[in-house]
Design an enzyme around this catalytic site. Structure first.
Site, mmCIF file in Angstrom:
data_model
loop_
_atom_site.group_PDB
_atom_site.id
_atom_site.type_symbol
_atom_site.label_atom_id
_atom_site.label_comp_id
_atom_site.label_asym_id
_atom_site.label_seq_id
_atom_site.Cartn_x
_atom_site.Cartn_y
_atom_site.Cartn_z
ATOM 1 N N GLU A 1 0.831 -1.213 0.000
ATOM 2 C CA GLU A 1 0.000 0.000 0.000
ATOM 3 C C GLU A 1 0.860 1.255 0.000
ATOM 4 O O GLU A 1 0.665 2.173 -0.802
ATOM 5 C CB GLU A 1 -0.909 -0.002 1.234
ATOM 6 C CG GLU A 1 -1.603 1.318 1.515
ATOM 7 C CD GLU A 1 -1.994 1.465 2.977
ATOM 8 O OE1 GLU A 1 -1.297 2.186 3.722
ATOM 9 O OE2 GLU A 1 -3.003 0.857 3.368
ATOM 10 N N ASP B 1 -5.835 -3.542 -3.229
ATOM 11 C CA ASP B 1 -5.911 -2.071 -3.284
ATOM 12 C C ASP B 1 -4.582 -1.482 -3.745
ATOM 13 O O ASP B 1 -4.543 -0.593 -4.596
ATOM 14 C CB ASP B 1 -6.338 -1.485 -1.936
ATOM 15 C CG ASP B 1 -5.365 -1.780 -0.804
ATOM 16 O OD1 ASP B 1 -4.669 -2.814 -0.863
ATOM 17 O OD2 ASP B 1 -5.328 -0.983 0.161
#
Length: 386
Positions: A71, A132
């Site tokens: 991330e 993500d």
């Protein structure tokens, strides 16, 4: 607006004189204004100084393992992109590929966690991927391929996007193809799937649909929009929810079902979403009660109960205030401007660590018009010398 115009005029008369920005062409038609003369935003300079090592590792020092997550690397790649910081972009990409993807992002999804293991060795701590970060990396690579003349960005971005579809999506009844949080660990029973709404930034998914020319990404846009609404019946997005495909029902795990450190990104992505996006009106309308409540209370709590919209924490992180501003500022005429002023004041207080800085950097760069998402999801990077 007058400040932006003044700064733009000053820049045009000084550093940008004689060097008009150009547009990099592409088969799809670029939305990225390219310029090498504009200065890096000071917020990005500060983030690099405080959180990125000399070899391109984004460090979260809030835990003993001094972890780096996929991330963090993905967000930093995007920040480097919108600051036209190609040297830093390449450094971040190289570290990510070498340490999280076994040397090749074309054939390996990046491991989500890297840091100091119990035996003192620095290595991958959890090899599972996180979708993500994967979609943000693929997006940033394909955007970079339009901004800078490097064919490898596009090659790697397309390969990574294909692997995401293969390993991190599933076709579900009523929804079609859905983006999972990762390749493994999110299918607890035959009929249930554990999902995370903050993993579905609509603009990013749209951009990937354009750059890959793969209709599957458009399917993910549609399923994400539907699940974003259905998982938030009180306009409060959960961190996690469980979808039962046999009954068609949604449930929220006891604590993880609250709206907290994951879900705050749902409002951030929505706030940066262009108004002319075909799904903007429906999503903004659905989550408008959240914005109204936030401005009425004058703060953004770090934990709200999804099913009741009850605030269950009196901690109001600075990063949450920053993340909320893009959406709240657009809704200000509909509600309490005094509440918005209180949230804005909170957002300007000293930062609180890696995650606060990440949320703040997205918000600040967007509100300072360093980048905007377009109707089709591609990013437009400002050509002004800010």
């Amino acid at each position: 607006m007058w400040r932006v115009l003044l700064l733009s005029l000053m820049a045009a008369l000084s550093a940008c004189a004689g060097s008009p920005p150009s547009t990099v062409p592409s088969a799809a038609g670029s939305a990225i204004a390219a310029s090498d003369v504009c200065t890096i935003h000071p917020a990005w300079t500060g983030f690099v100084r405080d959180f990125i090592s000399s070899d391109g590792r984004v460090i979260d020092a809030s835990v003993p393992e001094q972890i780096t997550t996929s991330e963090g690397q993905s967000y930093a790649l995007f920040f480097a992109l919108v600051n036209r910081d190609q040297a830093r972009f390449d450094q971040l990409l190289q570290w990510t590929e070498n340490n999280l993807a076994a040397g090749d992002l074309r054939t390996h999804l990046p491991a989500w966690s890297w840091g100091k293991a119990d035996d003192g060795q620095w290595r991958v701590l959890d090899r599972n991927a996180a979708s993500d970060s994967d979609v943000w990396i693929a997006y940033s690579l394909l955007a970079a391929a339009e901004l800078w003349p490097n064919t490898r960005y596009r090659e790697v971005g397309l390969a990574l996007a294909k692997r995401i579809i293969e390993a991190e999506t599933v076709v579900l009844p009523r929804y079609g193809r859905v983006l999972l949080p990762g390749p493994t660990g999110f299918h607890p029973t035959e009929d249930t799937w554990r999902l995370n709404p903050s993993y579905w930034p609509i603009s990013v998914l749209r951009g990937l649909a354009v750059w890959t020319e793969d209709a599957v990404w458009q399917e993910l846009v549609q399923s994400s929009e539907k699940l974003l609404r259905e998982s938030a019946p009180k306009a409060v997005s959960p961190d996690w929810f469980v979808l039962n495909i046999a009954t068609g029902s949604i449930s929220w795990p006891d604590k993880d079902g609250d709206s907290a450190y994951n879900a705050i990104r749902v409002y951030l992505w929505l706030g940066m979403m262009p108004f002319d996006d075909p799904l903007s009106a429906s999503l903004r309308s659905h989550f408008a009660p959240w914005a109204t409540r936030a401005m009425k209370q004058g703060f953004i709590s770090d934990r709200v109960q999804t099913q009741s919209a009850k605030v269950i924490s009196d901690h109001h992180p600075i990063g949450f205030a920053q993340a909320a501003l893009p959406y709240l500022q657009a809704q200000a005429e509909l509600s309490d401007k005094a509440g918005l002023a209180a949230i804005s004041a909170r957002a300007e207080q000293p930062r609180e660590g890696y995650y606060t800085e990440v949320l703040s950097l997205f918000s600040v760069l967007w509100r300072d018009q360093r980048f905007q998402f377009q109707r089709d999801g591609r990013v437009q990077i400002s050509s002004e010398c800010l």
